[in-house]
Design an enzyme around this catalytic site. Sequence first.
Site, PDB file in Angstrom:
ATOM      1  CE  LYS A   1      -3.533  -2.654  -0.119  1.00 45.17           C
ATOM      2  NZ  LYS A   1      -3.001  -3.939   0.327  1.00 45.17           N
TER       3      LYS A   1
ATOM      4  CE1 TYR B   1      -9.235 -10.035   2.545  1.00 42.51           C
ATOM      5  CE2 TYR B   1     -10.378  -9.538   4.592  1.00 42.51           C
ATOM      6  CZ  TYR B   1      -9.371  -9.271   3.685  1.00 42.51           C
ATOM      7  OH  TYR B   1      -8.505  -8.232   3.927  1.00 42.51           O
TER       8      TYR B   1
ATOM      9  CE1 TYR C   1      -5.446  -8.832   0.574  1.00 41.95           C
ATOM     10  CE2 TYR C   1      -4.705  -8.554   2.838  1.00 41.95           C
ATOM     11  CZ  TYR C   1      -5.583  -8.249   1.821  1.00 41.95           C
ATOM     12  OH  TYR C   1      -6.602  -7.375   2.055  1.00 41.95           O
TER      13      TYR C   1
HETATM   14  C1  PLP Z   1      -3.805  -5.136   0.074  1.00 44.85           C
HETATM   15  C2  PLP Z   1      -2.869  -6.283   0.041  1.00 44.85           C
HETATM   16  C3  PLP Z   1      -2.753  -7.085  -1.118  1.00 44.85           C
HETATM   17  C4  PLP Z   1      -3.642  -6.914  -2.320  1.00 44.85           C
HETATM   18  O1  PLP Z   1      -3.380  -5.785  -3.078  1.00 44.85           O
HETATM   19  P1  PLP Z   1      -4.578  -5.126  -3.887  1.00 44.85           P
HETATM   20  O2  PLP Z   1      -3.963  -4.029  -4.626  1.00 44.85           O
HETATM   21  O3  PLP Z   1      -5.558  -4.653  -2.841  1.00 44.85           O
HETATM   22  O4  PLP Z   1      -5.200  -6.162  -4.747  1.00 44.85           O
HETATM   23  C5  PLP Z   1      -1.833  -8.107  -1.121  1.00 44.85           C
HETATM   24  N1  PLP Z   1      -1.075  -8.346  -0.042  1.00 44.85           N
HETATM   25  C6  PLP Z   1      -1.164  -7.630   1.085  1.00 44.85           C
HETATM   26  C7  PLP Z   1      -0.311  -8.011   2.234  1.00 44.85           C
HETATM   27  C8  PLP Z   1      -2.066  -6.565   1.163  1.00 44.85           C
HETATM   28  O5  PLP Z   1      -2.144  -5.863   2.297  1.00 44.85           O
END
Ligand code: PLP
Length: 323
Positions: free
Chosen positions: A43, A255, A281
């Site tokens: 991010k 999720y 993730y």
């Molecule tokens: C937000 C996030 C993602 C996904 O990225 P997006 O751009 O939202 O698809 C992947 N890994 C982590 C650790 C995240 O925080």
Amino acid sequence: MKRLRLAHLPTPIVHDARLSTVLGVDLWIKRDDATGGAEAGNKVRKLEYLLADALVRGAKHVVTCGGLQSNHARATAILACRLGLDCTLLLRVDGPASGPEHEADIRSLPTTGNVLLDRLVGARIRTITPDQYADRDETMASVADEIGSAYVIPEGGSNGLGALGYVEAMREVREQGDAFDVVVHACGSGGTAAGIALGCAAHGAAERVLAIAVCDDAAYFERTIARIVSEALSLAKLPSPAPLVVDDRSKGPRYGVMSDEQRAFLRRCAREAGVLLDPVYTGKAMFGLRAAVERGDVPRGARVLFVHTGGLPGLLAQGDVLT
Ligand SMILES: *Cc1c(COP(=O)(O)O)cnc(C)c1O
């Protein structure tokens, strides 16, 4: 496009011999979990553009949203604080919520993981229900109205502007060495995927992109990514994106929740390679990469760049199910 320098760049690209053996590909890891300190993760690259825009527009307050243990919300809260901006987070909870109108009772909030960090930097937290989250753009707009001159950052920082962070990341990758056959990463709101696909085409970082969905489904992400790509194309002169496939077969039960097999694989990556993945993730993305190699979707021996997008605080918030 105006950009703040917030991330520690370039992040390293590290060859992982042990996981290469486990997976059967030539595996390189882009360490975007190291874009910073407590704010680290994918991010930060998006927020370099989004927070620059907030400042240009004279905002004093930013509003964003996410799941309760959102990495995006935490990165936004920390970086906003550092820039002297107030920050309101709308965080989705399953149980009773304060609603977008009220601050949540502090005693009802976790003291671990991302929420701990949100609280330490003084973010204002309002909890919302899954139904309210479904209308998140409207909900955030009305909260921003109520605050007055607040800048709204969409879920995951995923719009055309935020995606430019990953276009630049692919320039960085190409400058660090030879091109890859495929870039693999976790997909949660689509901005990273859109930026990577555009950046691969613009800078020749890789031939194609494999986005492993951690929620929703492939059709949803194909629509969402296409929208973000077209927004980005309206902001910057870029070629059309590299081929991208969304794979939604490694989402697990839902999720934020892993299957037993996924959890076992997360532990195996940690023990055998010292690669710490998060359960929301990156753990699902690495699991999805292994499945893609086993199915033949990614050829054995391919030169693969796995983008480690961060998420460590989310891992630390799930100690009860991971030990
Ligand atoms: C937000 C996030 C993602 C996904 O990225 P997006 O751009 O939202 O698809 C992947 N890994 C982590 C650790 C995240 O925080």
